[in-house]
Design an enzyme around this catalytic site. Structure first.
Site, PDB file in Angstrom:
ATOM      1  N   LEU A  15      -1.579   0.927  -3.691  1.00  0.00           N
ATOM      2  CA  LEU A  15      -2.009   0.818  -2.303  1.00  0.00           C
ATOM      3  C   LEU A  15      -3.069   1.886  -2.068  1.00  0.00           C
ATOM      4  O   LEU A  15      -2.981   2.987  -2.608  1.00  0.00           O
ATOM      5  CB  LEU A  15      -0.842   1.054  -1.340  1.00  0.00           C
ATOM      6  N   ASP A  16      -4.074   1.565  -1.262  1.00  0.00           N
ATOM      7  CA  ASP A  16      -5.058   2.575  -0.893  1.00  0.00           C
ATOM      8  C   ASP A  16      -4.335   3.792  -0.320  1.00  0.00           C
ATOM      9  O   ASP A  16      -3.266   3.680   0.280  1.00  0.00           O
ATOM     10  CB  ASP A  16      -6.020   2.033   0.167  1.00  0.00           C
ATOM     11  N   LYS A  17      -4.953   4.934  -0.472  1.00  0.00           N
ATOM     12  CA  LYS A  17      -4.362   6.177   0.014  1.00  0.00           C
ATOM     13  C   LYS A  17      -3.922   6.049   1.469  1.00  0.00           C
ATOM     14  O   LYS A  17      -2.829   6.501   1.843  1.00  0.00           O
ATOM     15  CB  LYS A  17      -5.371   7.313  -0.135  1.00  0.00           C
ATOM     16  N   ARG A  21      -8.938  -5.764   3.481  1.00  0.00           N
ATOM     17  CA  ARG A  21      -9.946  -5.100   4.312  1.00  0.00           C
ATOM     18  C   ARG A  21     -11.275  -5.852   4.258  1.00  0.00           C
ATOM     19  O   ARG A  21     -11.938  -6.051   5.294  1.00  0.00           O
ATOM     20  CB  ARG A  21     -10.110  -3.662   3.855  1.00  0.00           C
TER      21      ARG A  21
END
Length: 337
Positions: free
Chosen positions: A152-154, A262
């Protein structure tokens, strides 16, 4: 061979962008061999792994077949950052949803990177898992470390699974490779994507205009499929024709490309609220006020559902988590618009 540094938008990784020149004499050779010959610092196995990861392109087109015949010219090779230091255990609190001898499922907090990288050398999920799991890690590839099979993105929160053994790592990797995983995310977005229920099927790759970003591409890239459903709308105007100011959208992944949701939401004209990279334009003033009041300082994206068959026991597992406090507060404020 030329190189330049790239930083990804989360600040988690630093990559090198190499221009590998393949001469006319290498025409007709296997692509992986031609590139390895032209870039002696990279092994052929490394080149093959990069091709498989979608990190090799030519003239803006991502190349996915290492056995294809090479053509003379310049090839763009993206190299993930190398981390020299061995990650150290750190006693970082984790929300553990499930754990056995083979794997662990956690609800990752926003702001935590998945693994160490230049710019984020510690405080990551890997550091936390090393401390939490301790002696129960039998080791991945002979090293006592957790196996991160997806990321997962930060600044994206939500459910993640990590392997504690080699066999679990191999099994989970296979499930993700065949997309035999249930993954649903909740996003709070600007406006409302139309239609309210649909599938987004595109090619996603590095943006030609900004290599720090991903983009929907007309040619090249890798197939990306997202099913979405608008669950709630916020800030409806007085007229029926007035679009809502924001909405809550459930996104189900059928592929797992970098920044897929996104990019896809932005491509529908409804970027995720708080997304500093893909949120072009600005939401309406009441929405901006709600974001500030909720204290949201990241993209409003949460991995809410993760379901899979346990790679060792065969048990069907499914985990669902609530929105974290910042997104929950923002949704309540948007509902009052």
């Amino acid at each position: 061979m030329q190189d330049s540094a790239d930083h990804d938008d989360e600040g988690e990784e630093v990559t090198a962008s190499l221009i590998v020149k393949v001469g006319a004499g290498a025409a007709g050779l296997r692509l992986d061999k031609a590139l390895a010959d032209a870039a002696p610092d990279l092994s052929r196995a490394r080149i093959q792994a990069l091709i498989e990861a979608g990190a090799v392109s030519r003239a803006g087109r991502v190349l996915s077949n290492g056995s294809a015949k090479a053509e003379p010219g310049d090839y763009d090779v993206i190299l993930p950052a190398l981390i020299s230091a061995t990650p150290l255990p750190e006693a970082i609190p984790l929300t553990v949803l499930y754990e056995d001898a083979e794997l662990i499922v956690i609800d990752k907090a926003a702001g935590m990177a998945a693994h160490p990288a230049p710019g984020t050398p510690d405080g990551t999920l890997v550091n936390a898992l090393l401390a939490h799991c301790g002696a129960s890690l039998s080791g991945i590839g002979g090293v006592a470390r957790p196996g991160i099979v997806h990321r997962l993105d930060k600044d994206t929160s939500g459910v993640m699974v990590a392997a504690k053994t080699d066999r679990a790592h191999a099994g989970l990797s296979a499930l993700f490779a065949t997309h035999d995983i249930e993954r649903t995310y909740i996003a709070l977005v600007r406006g409302m994507p139309l239609p309210r229920l649909g599938r987004i099927q595109t090619q996603i790759g590095r943006s030609h205009g900004d290599r720090k970003k991903m983009a929907v591409l007309k040619a090249g890239g890798r197939e990306a499929i997202t099913d979405y459903e608008v669950q709630s709308v916020f800030g409806l105007g007085l007229r029926l024709t007035d679009p809502p100011k924001a909405s809550r959208v459930a996104c189900t992944l059928h592929t797992g490309r970098t920044h897929q949701i996104r990019v896809h939401m932005a491509s529908k004209g409804s970027p995720i609220l708080g997304d500093a990279v893909y949120g072009s334009g600005s939401p309406a003033l009441p929405v901006r006020t709600a974001i500030a009041e909720a204290g949201l300082t990241r993209q409003a994206l949460h991995a809410s559902v993760l379901g899979f068959v346990h790679p060792v026991t065969g048990e069907r597992l499914r985990f669902e988590t609530e929105l974290p406090s910042d997104m929950k507060s923002l949704e309540a404020l948007l509902a009052s618009l």
